[in-house]
Enzyme design. Sequence first.
Site, short mmCIF file in Angstrom:
data_model
loop_
_atom_site.label_atom_id
_atom_site.label_comp_id
_atom_site.label_asym_id
_atom_site.label_seq_id
_atom_site.Cartn_x
_atom_site.Cartn_y
_atom_site.Cartn_z
N PRO A 10 0.79 -1.23 0.00
CG PRO A 10 -0.10 -1.09 2.14
CD PRO A 10 0.53 -2.06 1.18
CG ASN A 11 -0.35 4.29 1.26
OD1 ASN A 11 -1.29 4.83 0.70
ND2 ASN A 11 -0.45 3.70 2.43
NE ARG A 18 3.99 6.65 1.73
CZ ARG A 18 4.22 5.40 2.09
NH1 ARG A 18 4.72 4.54 1.22
NH2 ARG A 18 3.94 5.01 3.30
CE1 TYR A 23 8.89 5.22 2.98
CE2 TYR A 23 7.34 7.05 2.98
CZ TYR A 23 7.79 5.86 3.52
OH TYR A 23 7.16 5.30 4.61
CG ASN A 79 8.47 -1.75 0.39
OD1 ASN A 79 7.88 -1.87 1.46
ND2 ASN A 79 9.05 -0.62 0.01
CB ALA A 82 1.40 0.17 6.41
CD GLU A 103 10.96 -7.36 5.90
OE1 GLU A 103 11.38 -8.44 6.41
OE2 GLU A 103 10.40 -6.47 6.56
CG HIS A 105 11.10 -2.14 4.86
ND1 HIS A 105 9.75 -2.10 4.63
CD2 HIS A 105 11.35 -3.33 5.47
CE1 HIS A 105 9.20 -3.20 5.09
NE2 HIS A 105 10.16 -3.97 5.60
NE ARG A 112 9.59 6.26 8.79
CZ ARG A 112 8.72 6.02 7.80
NH1 ARG A 112 9.01 5.12 6.86
NH2 ARG A 112 7.59 6.68 7.73
C1 DQA Z 1 8.19 1.20 3.92
C2 DQA Z 1 8.21 1.41 5.43
C3 DQA Z 1 6.84 1.15 6.03
O1 DQA Z 1 6.89 1.37 7.44
C4 DQA Z 1 5.82 2.09 5.44
O2 DQA Z 1 4.53 1.82 5.95
C5 DQA Z 1 5.83 2.07 3.96
C6 DQA Z 1 7.12 2.04 3.26
C7 DQA Z 1 9.54 1.56 3.27
O3 DQA Z 1 9.74 1.16 2.12
O4 DQA Z 1 10.35 2.27 3.87
O5 DQA Z 1 4.79 2.15 3.32
O6 DQA Z 1 7.94 -0.17 3.66
#
Ligand code: DQA
Length: 150
Positions: A10-11, A18, A23, A79, A82, A103, A105, A112
């Site tokens: 998501p997102n 964003r 990011y 990735n 959340a 994985e 990020h 954070r």
């Molecule tokens: C994320 C880190 C997560 O905590 C966050 O909710 C994201 C992006 C990252 O790529 O840093 O959506 O996965």
Amino acid sequence: MTAVWVLNGPNLNLLGVREPEMYGTATLVDVEKSCREVTDELGWDLDFRQTNHEGELVEAVQQAGELQRSGELAGVVLNAGAYTHTSVALADAIAGSDVRVIEVHISNVHQREAFRHHSYVSAHAAGIIIGLGVAGYPLAIRALAGLKLG
Ligand code: DQA
């Protein structure tokens, strides 16, 4: 042909607009291009996806597991956004399908909020790349190539 799937949660469709201080300014299209450079070099097929829906991620992981079992998939770069911090269903899908997951990020989640420090994915991941920005994605594909050879 060996395939690799890059799954974004998501997102991540909002990358570039964003929270750029967190990011960066690269978009998800830019990330896909950087992944394709590596898969082209490896002679691999790339399936790059994003979804805002937990169930779609679960289904993709299950399908990836099937493809890996048939010898067609090197693994998944995931990735989960959340859902990393919330989804037991996603963790169960990775464990249940036994798919090889790196994985990723973009941000250093450990710098954070405390709720980002725990990942349901990590216990089932072959490796984890955190905090290297979007450069983590192509690195994760190279990691899968290394694991497949090794
Ligand atoms: C994320 C880190 C997560 O905590 C966050 O909710 C994201 C992006 C990252 O790529 O840093 O959506 O996965």
